[in-house]
Design an enzyme around this catalytic site. Structure first.
Site, short mmCIF file in Angstrom:
data_model
loop_
_atom_site.label_atom_id
_atom_site.label_comp_id
_atom_site.label_asym_id
_atom_site.label_seq_id
_atom_site.Cartn_x
_atom_site.Cartn_y
_atom_site.Cartn_z
N GLY A 296 0.84 -1.41 0.10
CA GLY A 296 -0.01 -0.06 0.03
C GLY A 296 0.98 1.14 0.17
O GLY A 296 1.96 1.12 -0.42
N GLY B 165 4.48 0.63 1.75
CA GLY B 165 5.12 -0.39 0.99
C GLY B 165 5.63 0.50 -0.25
O GLY B 165 6.83 0.20 -0.76
N LYS C 208 6.08 5.22 18.67
CA LYS C 208 5.30 5.50 17.53
C LYS C 208 3.79 5.12 17.74
O LYS C 208 3.05 5.65 17.41
CB LYS C 208 5.75 4.43 16.30
CG LYS C 208 4.92 4.28 15.23
CD LYS C 208 5.16 5.63 14.34
CE LYS C 208 4.04 5.55 13.23
NZ LYS C 208 4.68 4.42 12.16
N ASN D 255 -4.42 9.08 15.38
CA ASN D 255 -5.09 8.34 14.39
C ASN D 255 -6.54 8.43 14.56
O ASN D 255 -7.39 8.62 13.47
CB ASN D 255 -4.49 6.93 14.32
CG ASN D 255 -3.24 6.82 13.44
OD1 ASN D 255 -2.25 7.62 13.51
ND2 ASN D 255 -3.16 5.50 13.03
N SER E 1 -4.67 10.31 8.97
CA SER E 1 -4.07 9.11 9.72
C SER E 1 -4.33 7.82 8.56
O SER E 1 -5.40 7.95 7.99
CB SER E 1 -4.52 9.01 10.96
OG SER E 1 -5.90 8.60 11.19
N GLU F 289 -7.16 -0.45 11.89
CA GLU F 289 -6.30 -1.15 12.84
C GLU F 289 -6.32 -0.67 14.51
O GLU F 289 -5.39 -0.85 15.15
CB GLU F 289 -4.63 -1.02 12.39
CG GLU F 289 -4.22 -1.49 11.05
CD GLU F 289 -2.64 -1.18 10.75
OE1 GLU F 289 -2.07 -2.23 10.66
OE2 GLU F 289 -2.45 0.02 10.39
#
Length: 306
Positions: free
Chosen positions: A13, A16, A183, A191, A252, A265
């Protein structure tokens, strides 16, 4: 340049495509394993990388098949946290004995979960700081940053050197667990708010009450991290501020998922803090509210509208 790496990106995505594209631009042989609409566009036109410093089409390989990781020296593992075990099992038969699998994922436990699926292979955790989105099929848009912090491993020096030469600042750290938690804290602060409001970071931090909510979230996260025995590195408050300053236009990944009607997520972000807080008897009301609201939005979007 030293001998080019054979690189595969599993789950290509926005994250990557950015790191795989940067390596391809530097002369490494890169294959993206991605969704069909992206693969078709990339095979036809190349990967369009629209970044802060360049806008060009990068030629590389793309496939929808996990078997495309075969022969890779390095696999950038970029699937959603919800898909870690499933994707790990899909690539397992195709990994060489010396392949390094580098987890470029949100959350703090993906490398551990992936090691359970790939016990015969070297798996290293990485912390990703980059603002990206897929603006269309085969079209990556970069909003800011782009550095990595990675676990020490047999191949880490070579991989870090290749990434650095490709324009990706990469640090090898013995405290990647702490960096992953830092992180996680940043993700927990930003987010869910971005997802619920469907607005970028810069607008959110300028809104009434939101900085105070973010401070409450961060405070809870730090309390849980301490109970977990995690040494969170650096100045956390400064790191939180830096996100909005360096990526004010970024939505986000959770916001992008909800906008596309995809599962988020959030269970591995604020939800993880809620679960670990409960295990230690630490109250996490700010994280719980944000987790619950994102789950509510997810469930609403999953119901067909009449």
């Amino acid at each position: 340049m030293t001998t080019p790496l054979q690189v595969a990106v599993m789950g290509a995505g926005a994250v990557g495509c950015y790191f795989g594209g940067m390596l391809a631009r530097a002369g490494h042989a890169v294959t993206l394993v991605a969704r069909p609409q992206h693969v078709e566009a990339i095979q036809r036109d190349g990967l369009r990388m629209e970044t802060r410093t360049f806008d060009e089409r990068v030629r590389l390989q793309a496939s929808t098949e996990p078997a495309a990781v075969r022969g890779a020296d390095l696999v950038l593992f970029c699937v959603k946290s919800t898909d870690t075990e499933t994707a790990g099992r899909l690539i397992q038969p195709h990994l060489g004995p010396d392949t390094l699998v580098l987890c470029l994922q949100n959350g703090v436990d993906n490398a551990e979960r992936l090691r359970a699926v790939l016990p015969a292979h070297e798996v290293a955790a990485a912390v990703v700081y980059v603002g990206t989105e897929m603006a269309g099929p085969g079209h990556l848009k970069h909003h800011g940053r782009g550095e990595l912090v990675i676990d020490p491993s047999r191949a880490s020096e070579r991989v870090a050197a290749a990434l650095g030469a490709a324009g990706v600042p990469t640090e090898i750290s013995a405290n990647v667990r702490g960096a992953l938690w830092l992180k996680l804290i940043l993700n927990c602060a930003y987010n869910a708010v971005s997802a619920i409001a469907q607005r970028p970071y810069g607008e959110n931090v300028a809104s009434a009450g939101i900085p105070e909510v973010m401070r409450d979230v961060v405070s809870e996260c730090l309390a849980v991290a301490a109970a977990e025995g995690v040494q969170v590195p650096g100045d956390v408050d400064a790191a939180v501020r830096k996100i909005a300053e360096s990526m004010p236009s970024q939505f986000s990944s959770t916001a992008q998922d909800l906008a596309r009607g995809k599962p988020s997520e959030i269970d591995y972000l604020n939800g993880h803090v809620v679960r670990r807080g409960a295990a230690h008897g630490i109250a996490t009301p700010a994280n719980r509210v944000l987790w619950a609201l994102v789950k509510l939005v997810e469930s609403r979007r999953a119901v067909p509208q009449s």
